[in-house]
Design a protein around this motif. Structure first.
Motif, short mmCIF file in Angstrom:
data_model
loop_
_atom_site.label_atom_id
_atom_site.label_comp_id
_atom_site.label_asym_id
_atom_site.label_seq_id
_atom_site.Cartn_x
_atom_site.Cartn_y
_atom_site.Cartn_z
N GLY A 60 12.87 -1.46 2.02
CA GLY A 60 12.95 -0.47 3.09
C GLY A 60 11.61 -0.06 3.66
N PHE A 61 10.56 -0.81 3.39
CA PHE A 61 9.24 -0.49 3.95
C PHE A 61 9.18 -0.94 5.40
CE2 PHE A 61 7.24 -1.21 -0.52
CZ PHE A 61 7.76 0.00 -0.95
N SER A 62 8.41 -0.24 6.19
CA SER A 62 8.20 -0.63 7.58
C SER A 62 7.27 -1.84 7.63
CB SER A 62 7.58 0.52 8.37
OG SER A 62 6.23 0.72 7.95
N ALA A 64 4.59 -1.97 9.34
CA ALA A 64 3.24 -1.42 9.24
C ALA A 64 2.84 -1.21 7.79
CB ALA A 64 3.14 -0.11 10.02
N GLU A 65 3.77 -0.72 6.98
CA GLU A 65 3.48 -0.52 5.55
C GLU A 65 3.25 -1.87 4.86
OE1 GLU A 65 5.93 3.61 4.68
OE2 GLU A 65 7.04 1.74 4.81
N CYS A 66 4.07 -2.85 5.19
CA CYS A 66 3.89 -4.20 4.62
C CYS A 66 2.53 -4.76 5.01
CB CYS A 66 5.00 -5.13 5.10
SG CYS A 66 6.64 -4.76 4.45
N LYS A 67 2.17 -4.58 6.27
CA LYS A 67 0.89 -5.09 6.76
C LYS A 67 -0.28 -4.44 6.02
CE LYS A 67 -1.63 -6.08 10.99
NZ LYS A 67 -1.65 -6.01 12.44
N THR A 68 -0.19 -3.14 5.79
CA THR A 68 -1.24 -2.43 5.05
C THR A 68 -1.38 -3.00 3.64
OG1 THR A 68 -0.88 -0.42 6.33
CG2 THR A 68 -1.95 -0.16 4.18
N LEU A 69 -0.26 -3.24 2.98
CA LEU A 69 -0.31 -3.79 1.63
C LEU A 69 -0.95 -5.17 1.61
CD1 LEU A 69 3.18 -2.73 0.23
CD2 LEU A 69 0.94 -1.89 -0.50
N ILE A 70 -0.62 -5.98 2.59
CA ILE A 70 -1.19 -7.33 2.67
C ILE A 70 -2.69 -7.24 2.91
CG2 ILE A 70 -1.24 -9.44 4.07
CD1 ILE A 70 1.84 -8.93 4.47
N GLU A 71 -3.10 -6.34 3.79
CA GLU A 71 -4.53 -6.20 4.10
C GLU A 71 -5.33 -5.70 2.91
OE1 GLU A 71 -4.31 -3.68 7.54
OE2 GLU A 71 -3.96 -5.38 8.89
N LEU A 72 -4.69 -4.96 2.01
CA LEU A 72 -5.39 -4.43 0.83
C LEU A 72 -5.63 -5.49 -0.23
CD1 LEU A 72 -3.62 -0.99 0.32
CD2 LEU A 72 -5.98 -1.39 1.04
N TYR A 73 -4.92 -6.60 -0.16
CA TYR A 73 -5.06 -7.62 -1.18
C TYR A 73 -6.41 -8.32 -1.07
CZ TYR A 73 -4.31 -11.63 -4.14
OH TYR A 73 -4.44 -12.58 -5.13
N ASP A 74 -7.15 -8.31 -2.16
CA ASP A 74 -8.45 -8.99 -2.21
C ASP A 74 -8.56 -9.66 -3.57
OD1 ASP A 74 -11.03 -9.87 -2.21
OD2 ASP A 74 -11.94 -7.92 -1.83
N PRO A 75 -8.28 -10.98 -3.61
CA PRO A 75 -8.29 -11.67 -4.91
C PRO A 75 -9.65 -11.62 -5.61
CG PRO A 75 -8.02 -13.23 -3.10
CD PRO A 75 -7.97 -11.86 -2.51
N ARG A 76 -10.72 -11.46 -4.86
CA ARG A 76 -12.05 -11.41 -5.48
C ARG A 76 -12.28 -10.08 -6.18
NH1 ARG A 76 -12.47 -13.33 -0.40
NH2 ARG A 76 -13.11 -11.29 0.31
N ALA A 77 -11.77 -9.00 -5.61
CA ALA A 77 -12.00 -7.67 -6.17
C ALA A 77 -10.85 -7.20 -7.07
CB ALA A 77 -12.20 -6.67 -5.03
N GLU A 88 2.54 4.17 -4.53
CA GLU A 88 2.70 5.33 -3.64
C GLU A 88 3.87 5.13 -2.69
OE1 GLU A 88 -0.51 6.97 -1.06
OE2 GLU A 88 -1.73 6.67 -2.86
N LEU A 89 3.94 3.94 -2.08
CA LEU A 89 5.04 3.64 -1.16
C LEU A 89 6.39 3.66 -1.87
CD1 LEU A 89 3.56 0.77 1.05
CD2 LEU A 89 4.08 3.11 1.75
N ILE A 90 6.42 3.15 -3.10
CA ILE A 90 7.66 3.16 -3.87
C ILE A 90 8.10 4.60 -4.14
CG2 ILE A 90 8.62 2.70 -6.18
CD1 ILE A 90 7.04 0.02 -6.08
#
Length: 128
Positions: A60-62, A64-77, A88-90
């Motif tokens: 049920g995420f929007s 925009a919320e999905c996009k934010t989660l994807i943008e936060l992913y950084d495999p290096r960090a 938080e979204l959950i």
């Protein structure tokens, strides 16, 4: 060894979605395939992003919320920031659903009351 890539039809078939949906997510900036002429070439990170989008939609995420989660992913960090945001979204979604459930229960009580009044009124007129 060649790096694993996917065509749009590979992803559509694997994830049981339309190629149009994949192109839509690309238009929204959520996927970034490379091009070979007119052909889209998707990397493993696009496949993961697409799976996250579909999971987010089921929860049920929007977009925009999905996009934010994807943008936060950084495999290096590491993905601590992404996981914290997801939690938080959950919590927010769970709270929304609990409120909706309370609203539905209240509406059911009001419907029960209205139905009972109608039945009582019908009995009073002798038409029940």
């Amino acid at each position: 060894m060649a790096k694993q890539t996917y065509s749009i039809s590979d992803l559509a078939s694997e994830l049981d979605i339309t190629t149009r949906a994949i192109r839509f997510y690309e238009e929204q900036g959520m996927l970034s395939p490379t091009r070979r002429g007119q052909e889209r070439i998707y990397a493993p990170k696009d496949r993961v992003a697409l799976k996250l989008i579909l999971r987010g939609k089921r929860l049920g995420f929007s977009l925009a919320e999905c996009k934010t989660l994807i943008e936060l992913y950084d495999p290096r960090a590491g993905n601590r920031k992404q996981l914290d945001s997801m939690l938080e979204l959950i919590a927010e979604r769970r709270q929304q659903l609990e409120q909706q459930l309370l609203d539905i229960q209240q509406m059911q009580l009001e419907l029960d009351t209205a139905e009972e009044r109608c039945r009582t009124a019908l009995k009073a007129t002798g038409e029940a």
